[in-house]
Design a protein around this motif. Structure first.
Motif, PDB file in Angstrom:
ATOM      1  N   MET A   2     -26.149   6.591  -7.693  1.00  0.00           N
ATOM      2  CA  MET A   2     -26.309   5.216  -7.229  1.00  0.00           C
ATOM      3  C   MET A   2     -25.431   4.570  -6.425  1.00  0.00           C
ATOM      4  O   MET A   2     -24.373   5.144  -6.096  1.00  0.00           O
ATOM      5  CB  MET A   2     -26.015   4.543  -8.551  1.00  0.00           C
ATOM      6  CG  MET A   2     -26.889   4.569  -9.756  1.00  0.00           C
ATOM      7  SD  MET A   2     -28.559   4.468  -9.519  1.00  0.00           S
ATOM      8  CE  MET A   2     -28.978   2.554  -9.529  1.00  0.00           C
ATOM      9  N   GLU A  11     -28.331  -5.359  -6.266  1.00  0.00           N
ATOM     10  CA  GLU A  11     -26.860  -5.154  -6.346  1.00  0.00           C
ATOM     11  C   GLU A  11     -26.736  -3.673  -6.130  1.00  0.00           C
ATOM     12  O   GLU A  11     -25.559  -3.072  -5.830  1.00  0.00           O
ATOM     13  CB  GLU A  11     -26.048  -5.508  -7.429  1.00  0.00           C
ATOM     14  CG  GLU A  11     -26.133  -6.876  -7.469  1.00  0.00           C
ATOM     15  CD  GLU A  11     -25.011  -7.660  -6.905  1.00  0.00           C
ATOM     16  OE1 GLU A  11     -23.938  -6.856  -6.617  1.00  0.00           O
ATOM     17  OE2 GLU A  11     -24.956  -8.869  -6.398  1.00  0.00           O
ATOM     18  N   GLN A  12     -27.659  -2.693  -6.549  1.00  0.00           N
ATOM     19  CA  GLN A  12     -27.516  -1.380  -6.505  1.00  0.00           C
ATOM     20  C   GLN A  12     -28.875  -0.658  -6.401  1.00  0.00           C
ATOM     21  O   GLN A  12     -29.875  -1.239  -6.831  1.00  0.00           O
ATOM     22  CB  GLN A  12     -26.858  -0.865  -8.160  1.00  0.00           C
ATOM     23  CG  GLN A  12     -26.205   0.481  -7.920  1.00  0.00           C
ATOM     24  CD  GLN A  12     -25.697   0.788  -9.576  1.00  0.00           C
ATOM     25  OE1 GLN A  12     -26.237   0.454 -10.467  1.00  0.00           O
ATOM     26  NE2 GLN A  12     -24.492   1.202  -9.517  1.00  0.00           N
ATOM     27  N   LEU A  57     -18.795   2.914  -1.426  1.00  0.00           N
ATOM     28  CA  LEU A  57     -20.041   2.209  -2.015  1.00  0.00           C
ATOM     29  C   LEU A  57     -20.652   3.249  -3.019  1.00  0.00           C
ATOM     30  O   LEU A  57     -21.649   2.653  -3.726  1.00  0.00           O
ATOM     31  CB  LEU A  57     -20.788   1.623  -1.190  1.00  0.00           C
ATOM     32  CG  LEU A  57     -20.125   0.550  -0.229  1.00  0.00           C
ATOM     33  CD1 LEU A  57     -21.154  -0.045   0.802  1.00  0.00           C
ATOM     34  CD2 LEU A  57     -19.743  -0.775  -1.129  1.00  0.00           C
ATOM     35  N   GLN A  58     -20.469   4.344  -3.178  1.00  0.00           N
ATOM     36  CA  GLN A  58     -21.109   5.365  -4.082  1.00  0.00           C
ATOM     37  C   GLN A  58     -20.484   5.180  -5.460  1.00  0.00           C
ATOM     38  O   GLN A  58     -19.132   5.008  -5.589  1.00  0.00           O
ATOM     39  CB  GLN A  58     -20.975   6.762  -3.706  1.00  0.00           C
ATOM     40  CG  GLN A  58     -21.800   7.509  -4.463  1.00  0.00           C
ATOM     41  CD  GLN A  58     -21.761   9.110  -3.906  1.00  0.00           C
ATOM     42  OE1 GLN A  58     -21.069   9.440  -3.065  1.00  0.00           O
ATOM     43  NE2 GLN A  58     -22.729   9.860  -4.083  1.00  0.00           N
ATOM     44  N   ASP A  59     -21.206   4.768  -6.425  1.00  0.00           N
ATOM     45  CA  ASP A  59     -20.782   4.322  -7.903  1.00  0.00           C
ATOM     46  C   ASP A  59     -20.025   5.625  -8.256  1.00  0.00           C
ATOM     47  O   ASP A  59     -20.357   6.672  -8.243  1.00  0.00           O
ATOM     48  CB  ASP A  59     -22.220   4.238  -8.842  1.00  0.00           C
ATOM     49  CG  ASP A  59     -21.601   3.596 -10.064  1.00  0.00           C
ATOM     50  OD1 ASP A  59     -21.599   2.408 -10.067  1.00  0.00           O
ATOM     51  OD2 ASP A  59     -21.823   4.426 -11.076  1.00  0.00           O
ATOM     52  N   ALA A  60     -18.882   5.077  -9.110  1.00  0.00           N
ATOM     53  CA  ALA A  60     -17.886   6.348  -9.520  1.00  0.00           C
ATOM     54  C   ALA A  60     -18.461   6.949 -10.711  1.00  0.00           C
ATOM     55  O   ALA A  60     -18.097   8.038 -10.872  1.00  0.00           O
ATOM     56  CB  ALA A  60     -16.711   5.558  -9.779  1.00  0.00           C
ATOM     57  N   THR A  61     -19.055   6.301 -11.655  1.00  0.00           N
ATOM     58  CA  THR A  61     -19.479   6.985 -12.701  1.00  0.00           C
ATOM     59  C   THR A  61     -21.050   7.543 -12.662  1.00  0.00           C
ATOM     60  O   THR A  61     -21.185   8.658 -13.236  1.00  0.00           O
ATOM     61  CB  THR A  61     -19.638   6.052 -14.020  1.00  0.00           C
ATOM     62  OG1 THR A  61     -20.682   4.942 -13.614  1.00  0.00           O
ATOM     63  CG2 THR A  61     -18.269   5.502 -14.450  1.00  0.00           C
ATOM     64  N   ASN A  62     -21.891   7.018 -11.830  1.00  0.00           N
ATOM     65  CA  ASN A  62     -23.126   7.507 -11.476  1.00  0.00           C
ATOM     66  C   ASN A  62     -23.319   7.966 -10.128  1.00  0.00           C
ATOM     67  O   ASN A  62     -23.632   7.048  -9.343  1.00  0.00           O
ATOM     68  CB  ASN A  62     -24.183   6.955 -12.007  1.00  0.00           C
ATOM     69  CG  ASN A  62     -25.583   7.602 -12.023  1.00  0.00           C
ATOM     70  OD1 ASN A  62     -25.827   8.522 -11.356  1.00  0.00           O
ATOM     71  ND2 ASN A  62     -26.714   6.900 -12.421  1.00  0.00           N
ATOM     72  N   LYS A  63     -23.066   9.031  -9.556  1.00  0.00           N
ATOM     73  CA  LYS A  63     -23.047   9.244  -7.958  1.00  0.00           C
ATOM     74  C   LYS A  63     -24.200   9.211  -7.427  1.00  0.00           C
ATOM     75  O   LYS A  63     -24.559   8.979  -6.167  1.00  0.00           O
ATOM     76  CB  LYS A  63     -22.441  10.904  -7.709  1.00  0.00           C
ATOM     77  CG  LYS A  63     -20.911  10.974  -8.290  1.00  0.00           C
ATOM     78  CD  LYS A  63     -19.901  10.352  -7.223  1.00  0.00           C
ATOM     79  CE  LYS A  63     -18.852  10.731  -7.595  1.00  0.00           C
ATOM     80  NZ  LYS A  63     -17.448  10.231  -6.791  1.00  0.00           N
ATOM     81  N   SER A 120     -30.944   3.563  -6.188  1.00  0.00           N
ATOM     82  CA  SER A 120     -30.870   5.005  -6.378  1.00  0.00           C
ATOM     83  C   SER A 120     -30.750   5.771  -4.973  1.00  0.00           C
ATOM     84  O   SER A 120     -31.213   4.992  -4.197  1.00  0.00           O
ATOM     85  CB  SER A 120     -31.895   5.378  -7.217  1.00  0.00           C
ATOM     86  OG  SER A 120     -31.987   6.812  -6.973  1.00  0.00           O
ATOM     87  N   ASN A 133     -23.817   1.063  -4.527  1.00  0.00           N
ATOM     88  CA  ASN A 133     -23.555  -0.170  -4.933  1.00  0.00           C
ATOM     89  C   ASN A 133     -23.549  -0.851  -3.586  1.00  0.00           C
ATOM     90  O   ASN A 133     -23.003  -0.429  -2.355  1.00  0.00           O
ATOM     91  CB  ASN A 133     -21.917  -0.124  -5.342  1.00  0.00           C
ATOM     92  CG  ASN A 133     -21.867   0.309  -6.797  1.00  0.00           C
ATOM     93  OD1 ASN A 133     -22.849   0.079  -7.693  1.00  0.00           O
ATOM     94  ND2 ASN A 133     -20.816   1.097  -6.941  1.00  0.00           N
TER      95      ASN A 133
END
Length: 100
Positions: free
Chosen positions: A69, A84-85, A61-67, A87, A71
């Motif tokens: 964030m 939905e997301q 669930l950790q955002d691939a482009t911005n670690k 920090s 999800n």
């Protein structure tokens, strides 16, 4: 003339010792929404945060482009207040809202 003792003497070790079981080590009970993610057992705030991160990593669930964030899946969306997301820096605030 004899000197008198003043109150500036160092305190004894027993007087300055902090009580244990308070603060970050105090066991907290998770809300029903948080318990769905980490389990229903009371745990210290540090352990609760660790269990949430374990869940996030296990479910990718950790955002691939911005670690920074996180999800939300259906369980975490309830904990995140419908977002939905969030920090990673908001995680402590979210945990505080779901523990007693």
């Amino acid at each position: 003339m004899a000197k008198t003792t003043t109150s500036s003497q160092p305190k004894k070790a027993a007087e300055t010792k902090k009580s244990t079981g308070a603060g970050l080590k105090a066991p907290l009970t998770p809300s029903a929404d948080l318990a769905a993610v980490i389990g229903n057992e009371a745990a210290p705030r540090t352990e609760i945060t660790k269990k949430i991160w374990d869940y996030i990593k296990a479910h990718g669930l950790q955002d691939a482009t911005n670690k920074r964030m996180i999800n939300a899946d259906e369980k975490l969306k309830k904990v995140f207040g419908g977002k939905e997301q969030i920090s990673m820096f908001e995680l402590a605030k979210v945990v505080s809202a779901h523990v007693k």
